[in-house]
Scaffold this motif. Structure first.
Motif, PDB file in Angstrom:
ATOM      1  N   SER A  43       0.794  -1.161  -0.107  1.00 30.45           N
ATOM      2  CA  SER A  43       0.006  -0.035  -0.135  1.00 30.45           C
ATOM      3  C   SER A  43       0.739   1.261  -0.078  1.00 30.45           C
ATOM      4  CB  SER A  43      -0.877   0.039   1.003  1.00 30.45           C
ATOM      5  OG  SER A  43      -1.586   1.151   1.229  1.00 30.45           O
ATOM      6  N   SER A  48      -1.963   3.018  -7.830  1.00 29.01           N
ATOM      7  CA  SER A  48      -2.859   3.935  -8.460  1.00 29.01           C
ATOM      8  C   SER A  48      -2.461   5.149  -9.049  1.00 29.01           C
ATOM      9  CB  SER A  48      -3.833   4.481  -7.175  1.00 29.01           C
ATOM     10  OG  SER A  48      -4.186   3.359  -6.481  1.00 29.01           O
ATOM     11  N   THR A  49      -1.271   5.699  -8.480  1.00 32.33           N
ATOM     12  CA  THR A  49      -0.797   6.752  -9.237  1.00 32.33           C
ATOM     13  C   THR A  49      -0.346   6.534 -10.603  1.00 32.33           C
ATOM     14  OG1 THR A  49      -0.010   7.404  -7.058  1.00 32.33           O
ATOM     15  CG2 THR A  49       0.940   8.768  -9.158  1.00 32.33           C
TER      16      THR A  49
END
Ligand code: ATP
Ligand code: MG
Lengths: 225, 419
Positions: A43, A48-49
């Protein structure tokens, strides 16, 4: 040799707030058509970026991004919107649906936007997708009358409506139970097999990742394998 | 760009927020309705007042003014040429008030394409005798058909008929105030003294009321012939030539032209009624200002509601962008949304404004001074409706523009990450 649908060349990204911080370092990767790729990593490592950059929504990066052999770096917002509409299907972790429209319309919307087919044809295709996802009977419901798993399936149907060359998902099964998660995997797997579309899915589920063709592992903004 | 889709999305956004949208539209409706009503009412009154003066004053009037001659003897003298001459106690020259060659002038005027009609007139100051009292007044000798054509004098005759002046010689129509003072009614005979001392008896065939006490207390009408006889003048004696033009705005220019052409004094309606013009203008400005203020307030309402809507619809905007809508598309969605509210609100505003005007139009408004008016006057000029709708659309478009630009700049990544 299979055709490359997506390629990155030395992508770097920084965040400046609160301090300058390099989120992505020298990302070089490529995905071929018909390939099912998963992205895993701790995480906060930047998955996501990366996905936002690859999906052309985030343009604030260094390096180059090619989709369908077209270099998208420095393209205008308008051009990128067309690329997103036509070539990319995106499935979010949270099912983003428009509450103003019913399920069927939600699925149809990107198709109407693209306007490649007449409305009747788009509707027919949307119904076909909903049927494969076992959602045909819910077509006229409003999105907020659906369960989480059902919404996710609608979002997948929407991602498929324009026959994109690549479908990206940011933990699309993150909120689903084992049964639904397996079902989504099967849907994805069929897409790759039958339609030769490419898939790039971020996941935290090791089982899910293990069943894909290839797994990209990330750590601290780098691809480590 | 797919306009139908954009419009469809805008309509669906409105449907999802129907209550707020209606409130925003009602703001516009109210603004436009008030704007229309106010302007219609104000300008109805303006037209009434203008009509009161302007319709009864000629656009251009030719006459002889009592004034000193411009060429004084000393100025003509060779000896004093080049000097600065001071002349004191100049008296006006008696040229008489008659317009010379009036027949020829009238004929020329009648041929002018800009002229609707020409009405000659003889005015004479007189005394009305009642018992031992003399009341000062004015006799207007008129060419009845021409005067009726130009000024619709019959509108102001409250008893009798203006054409009776022509049917019978030595007849007169007198102002209501005058009739009340002298206690006369139709059929009575009154005595008039001219300033030259002549005494004439005239039969009253009508009573008129213009609505301005000063005039009603002094004014009277006779036929041209009667007035000429009264003064002991020939049938060619005319003191005023009244001209009505096709367009009153040309009056000043035409007046200047006639002045040079006929070497006579000429006055135009604008100069004669300048104070009335100013009054009308001020009233118009006030009503426009109030109406526009109302619309701007409505514009702020739309601005607020759109801003709120965008805040609520961040997710939807992010989805739209993620699925292929550009910032420009999103901008147009919100501008269309504002325009729909503006146009719908505006059209209802026109409707309500019109209804409201009609209601006011039915309210009785009877004053003894305005005999032809029975209800409040309303001006239904189409221009007000066009301005109203245009302005409604402009305000809503501007009010919608800023929120729309804001929406177009929303970064979908930020919204998606924020979940
Ligand atoms: N807007 C931002 N400004 C500054 N730092 C950010 C911003 N968004 C993300 N970050 C940081 O960038 C890093 C990568 O975030 P990212 O969301 O890509 O992680 P992730 O790999 O998707 O994590 P997860 O698996 O939890 O979703 C994180 O350390 C995060 O704190
Ligand atoms: Mg993430």
């Amino acid at each position: 040799m299979a055709k490359k649908v997506l390629e990155t060349i030395n992508i770097n990204k920084y965040f400046y707030d609160p301090v300058k911080f390099r989120v992505l370092s020298d990302i070089n990767m490529s995905i071929n058509e018909g390939e099912f790729v998963s992205v895993v990593g701790k995480s906060g490592c930047g998955k996501s970026t990366l996905l936002y950059i690859l999906s052309t929504m985030d343009t604030d990066y260094e390096g180059e991004l090619l989709i369908n052999d077209v270099n998208l770096t420095k393209k205008t917002d308008k051009d990128l919107a067309v690329v997103r509409n036509e070539h990319i299907g995106f499935v979010f972790q949270f099912h983003y649906l428009l509450s103003e429209y019913n399920v069927l319309r939600n699925v149809m919307l990107p198709g109407i936007k693209l306007a490649k087919y007449p409305l009747k044809e788009i509707e027919h295709r949307a119904m076909e997708h909903l049927r494969t996802l076992d959602m045909a009977d819910q077509a006229l419901k409003s999105p907020n009358q659906l369960s989480g798993g059902q919404k996710q399936r609608v979002a997948i149907a929407r991602a498929l409506i324009n026959d994109p060359i690549i479908i990206m998902g940011d933990e699309p099964t993150g909120n689903l139970d084992k049964k639904n998660s397996d079902m989504v995997f099967d849907i994805f797997n069929n897409l790759v097999k039958e339609r030769n579309q490419a898939l790039l899915i971020v996941t935290h589920d090791p089982d899910f990742a293990a069943r894909t063709h290839r797994t990209i592992e990330m750590a601290d903004g780098r691809i480590i394998s | 760009m797919n306009y139908r889709l954009i419009l469809n999305i805008a309509i669906n956004l409105i449907r999802a927020r129907l209550k707020q949208s209606i409130i925003a539209a009602v703001g516009v409706t109210f603004g436009i309705a008030m704007f229309i009503t106010l302007l219609g009412f104000m300008n109805g009154l303006n037209n009434l007042l203008d009509g009161l003066m302007l319709n009864r004053t000629p656009h251009v009037r030719l006459y002889n003014e009592v004034k000193p001659s411009i060429d004084q003897p000393v100025l003509i003298s060779k000896d004093y040429k080049g000097n600065t001459n001071f002349i004191q106690s100049i008296k006006p020259k008696d040229r008489g008030r008659e317009i010379y060659n009036s027949k020829a002038i009238i004929n020329i005027l009648k041929q002018d394409k800009r002229v609707i009609d020409v009405a000659p007139k003889v005015t004479a100051p007189v005394f009305f005798n009642t018992g031992s009292i003399e009341i000062t007044g004015v006799v207007n000798g008129i060419d009845v058909p021409a005067e009726e054509h130009l000024f619709k004098v019959s509108d102001y005759i409250i008893e009798g008929n203006v054409f009776d002046l022509n049917n019978e010689n030595n007849t007169i129509i007198i102002g209501k105030g005058l009739a009340e003072k002298m206690l006369v009614k139709i059929g009575d005979v009154i005595k008039i003294t001219t300033i030259k001392g002549g005494l004439v008896s005239l039969k009253v065939v009508g009573i008129m009321q213009i609505g301005i006490a000063e005039i009603d207390n002094t004014m009277s009408y006779t036929s041209l012939r009667t007035a000429q006889m009264l003064l002991g003048e020939s049938a060619s004696y005319i003191t005023d030539i009244q001209v009505k033009l096709t367009d009153v705005l040309m009056a000043p220019a035409v007046a200047k032209e006639y002045k040079n052409k006929f070497k006579i004094d000429v006055i135009d309606a604008q100069t004669a009624n300048s104070q009335f013009e100013t009054g009308s203008e001020v009233r118009s400005i006030i009503s426009y200002a109030v109406g526009i203020t109302l619309l701007i307030v409505a514009g702020f309402g739309i601005y607020n509601i759109l801003n709120m809507m965008i805040y609520e619809k961040m997710d939807s905007i992010a989805i739209l962008k993620a699925t292929g809508f550009s910032g420009n598309d999103v901008k147009w969605i919100f501008i269309s949304l504002a325009l729909i509210i503006g146009i719908v609100g505006g059209l209802f505003g026109l409707l309500f404004g019109f209804s409201l005007s009609q209601i006011i139009d039915m309210i009785p408004f009877e004053t003894s001074s305005l005999p032809t008016i029975k209800t409040y006057p309303i001006d239904y000029k189409i221009t007000y409706y066009v301005i109203g709708l245009t302005f409604a659309i402009c305000t809503t478009a501007i009010a919608g523009l800023f929120p729309a630009l804001k929406a177009s700049k929303i970064d979908p990544v930020e919204i998606i990450r924020g979940k």
